[in-house]
Design an enzyme around this catalytic site. Structure first.
Site, short mmCIF file in Angstrom:
data_model
loop_
_atom_site.label_atom_id
_atom_site.label_comp_id
_atom_site.label_asym_id
_atom_site.label_seq_id
_atom_site.Cartn_x
_atom_site.Cartn_y
_atom_site.Cartn_z
N ASP A 231 114.74 3.69 -2.92
CA ASP A 231 115.31 2.47 -2.50
C ASP A 231 115.22 1.42 -3.47
O ASP A 231 114.19 1.60 -4.43
CB ASP A 231 114.66 2.43 -1.17
CG ASP A 231 113.29 2.01 -1.21
OD1 ASP A 231 112.39 2.50 -1.88
OD2 ASP A 231 112.71 0.96 -0.47
N GLU B 286 109.85 2.42 0.44
CA GLU B 286 108.85 1.63 -0.37
C GLU B 286 109.06 0.07 -0.53
O GLU B 286 108.12 -0.56 -0.39
CB GLU B 286 108.88 2.24 -1.91
CG GLU B 286 107.52 1.97 -2.60
CD GLU B 286 107.44 0.65 -3.35
OE1 GLU B 286 106.36 0.22 -3.70
OE2 GLU B 286 108.37 -0.13 -3.36
#
Length: 478
Positions: free
Chosen positions: A101, A167
């Site tokens: 991400d 994250e």
């Protein structure tokens, strides 16, 4: 090993254009985990990785962490992709972690080009959101394995991987998965390697063996039942904002010295070996001031600046909730305000003791005010620091690999920030964890015009492969 590694290096050089095109493909997937409208793109990025690894012959397991409430919208959390490439009992097993991400990015934020279109500049920068954080490094492991297989080169280790899609939004659900899989999927792991941080400078590689922890606090002061008019009530009531500003001012002095009694008592003593580790590092106040766009550095000695980034605790004040902050003027006395501050903690500080010291100190300081308002201290997070010996065989192997790729001995650094998963892996798998960065200090992760230099990307792919080959012949019990 020399022949195999040299051949691998040659192949990486030959496939540079292909590797850049692969990075371009994944940068084009806007996997922004904090944007509900792009959750499908985050999932697509995870599925892309899984499919590519499975095509290579890896065994993958998709783990769904559950649900998330994002600004009132219930969403499925992106999958954690677990995998294993190779299962030879005679080889060592390395677990690698990364995230697929990225941070939000809009052209109107100030980007020179579309953030989700990778642009190769004339000076060798590969500009695009996620290029360095963390899609470039995550691709590095994949391209390393693919290159070995395509050339018929024996892969030196068994490779396990753990790639998450949250994250940048707190790694929600990841810790529970690591704990649950510690003696299952992750069983047999010999060492862990994470490539999700950066060099200290822009020309010299490094290995990172320490991270600070973070303890976050809210300091709330509550007074009257509603906001008041300052013309009517100013000077007649105890104002929460005045109490809060006073209390915040007692926490730290203008030179960064924390004023909470006892806060430095747990700090690990400096050693001669540590003192020597600051010699020859690629770091200068001139470069730092350039990055800051102004010389606002507290310390005159560069070594002290690094020490206050790495090995001393610091306290920062972040903001005030409940206060008037819009443009213009408003003569209001807020009824309740909440100041937010955090401490970056270092070895051997314990979060529970930090919270106790901070709370007791603020209670004592508030009592001195004689205020009739109500004050309370709320700890919202207490994450521990991480520290590993750079003399561990995992680091020694990485240092040899770095010297082989770059021709220099890497700097040994610590980071001022936190990567919580590092400690989660270490505590639950009970193996050494190494931070092996690919990108440089000026990559601008989280900022506009994020980039990874072509040199770092290509040499980084070589480095990850060289590291695996070095681990294969390293005695990890030494």
């Amino acid at each position: 090993m020399a022949t195999t590694v040299d051949k691998y290096f040659e192949l990486v050089d030959q496939h540079q254009k292909e590797f850049i095109e692969t990075l371009r493909e994944v940068v084009a997937i806007p996997s922004v985990s904090s944007d509900a409208s792009r959750r499908g793109e985050v999932v697509r990025m995870g599925e892309w990785l899984q499919a590519r690894w499975e095509a290579l012959g890896a065994t993958c397991k998709r783990v769904d962490p559950g649900k998330q409430d994002l600004h009132g919208v219930e969403l499925d959390l992106p999958p954690v992709i677990l995998g294993q490439y190779g299962n030879d009992a005679n080889k060592k097993t390395v677990l690698v972690y990364g995230h697929y991400d990225v941070q939000p990015a809009l052209l109107e934020d100030g980007w020179d080009t579309d953030p989700f279109t990778l642009v190769e500049t004339v000076d060798g920068r590969l500009v695009g959101r996620g290029s360095t954080d963390d899609k470039g490094p995550v691709l590095g492991w994949l391209l390393c394995a693919e290159t070995h297989k395509q050339a018929g080169l024996e892969f030196p280790v068994n490779l396990k991987f753990c790639f998450e899609g949250m994250e940048e939004s707190g790694s929600e659900g990841l810790d529970d998965i690591i704990v649950a899989e510690a003696d299952k999927w992750f069983k047999g792991t010999d060492v862990v390697c994470i490539s999700d941080n950066y060099w200290l400078g822009t020309s010299k590689p490094c290995l990172t063996h320490g991270l600070r922890g973070v303890s976050y606090f809210h300091l709330q002061v509550e007074g009257p039942g509603a906001d008041l008019h300052s013309g009517v009530f100013g000077g007649t009531v105890h104002e929460p904002m005045i109490d809060l500003v006073h209390l915040l001012s007692t926490l730290v002095d203008p030179n960064g010295r924390i004023k909470v009694p006892g806060i430095y008592d747990q700090v690990m003593a400096e050693t001669e070996e540590e003192e020597r580790s600051y010699e020859g590092l690629e770091f200068s106040h001139k470069a730092l001031s350039g990055d800051l766009k102004r010389d606002v550095i507290i310390h005159s000695d560069e070594r002290m600046t690094l020490k206050h980034r790495w090995r001393f605790p610091t306290l920062s004040i972040h903001g005030v909730e409940g206060a008037f902050y819009a443009p213009g003027d408003k003569t209001v006395i807020p009824a309740r305000v909440r100041g937010k501050f955090s401490l970056r903690t270092v070895p051997n500080m314990e979060p529970a003791r930090v919270a106790e010291l901070v709370t007791n100190y603020l209670n004592a300081e508030f009592a001195k005010l004689g205020s009739k308002n109500v004050m309370k201290v709320i700890e919202t997070h207490g994450g521990r620091w991480w520290y590993s010996s750079p003399n561990h065989p995992n680091f020694v192997a990485a240092a040899r690999a770095t010297e082989r790729v770059y021709g220099v001995t890497p700097d040994l650094t610590r980071e001022g920030g936190s990567i919580p998963v590092t400690l989660t892996f270490e505590e639950n798998l009970r193996v050494n964890v190494l931070l092996l960065p690919m990108g440089a200090a000026d990559d601008g992760a989280h900022s506009i015009n994020e980039k990874i230099d072509k040199r770092n990307y290509i040499q980084g792919i070589k480095l990850l492969g060289a590291y695996l080959h070095e681990i294969a012949v390293t005695d990890l019990t030494a």
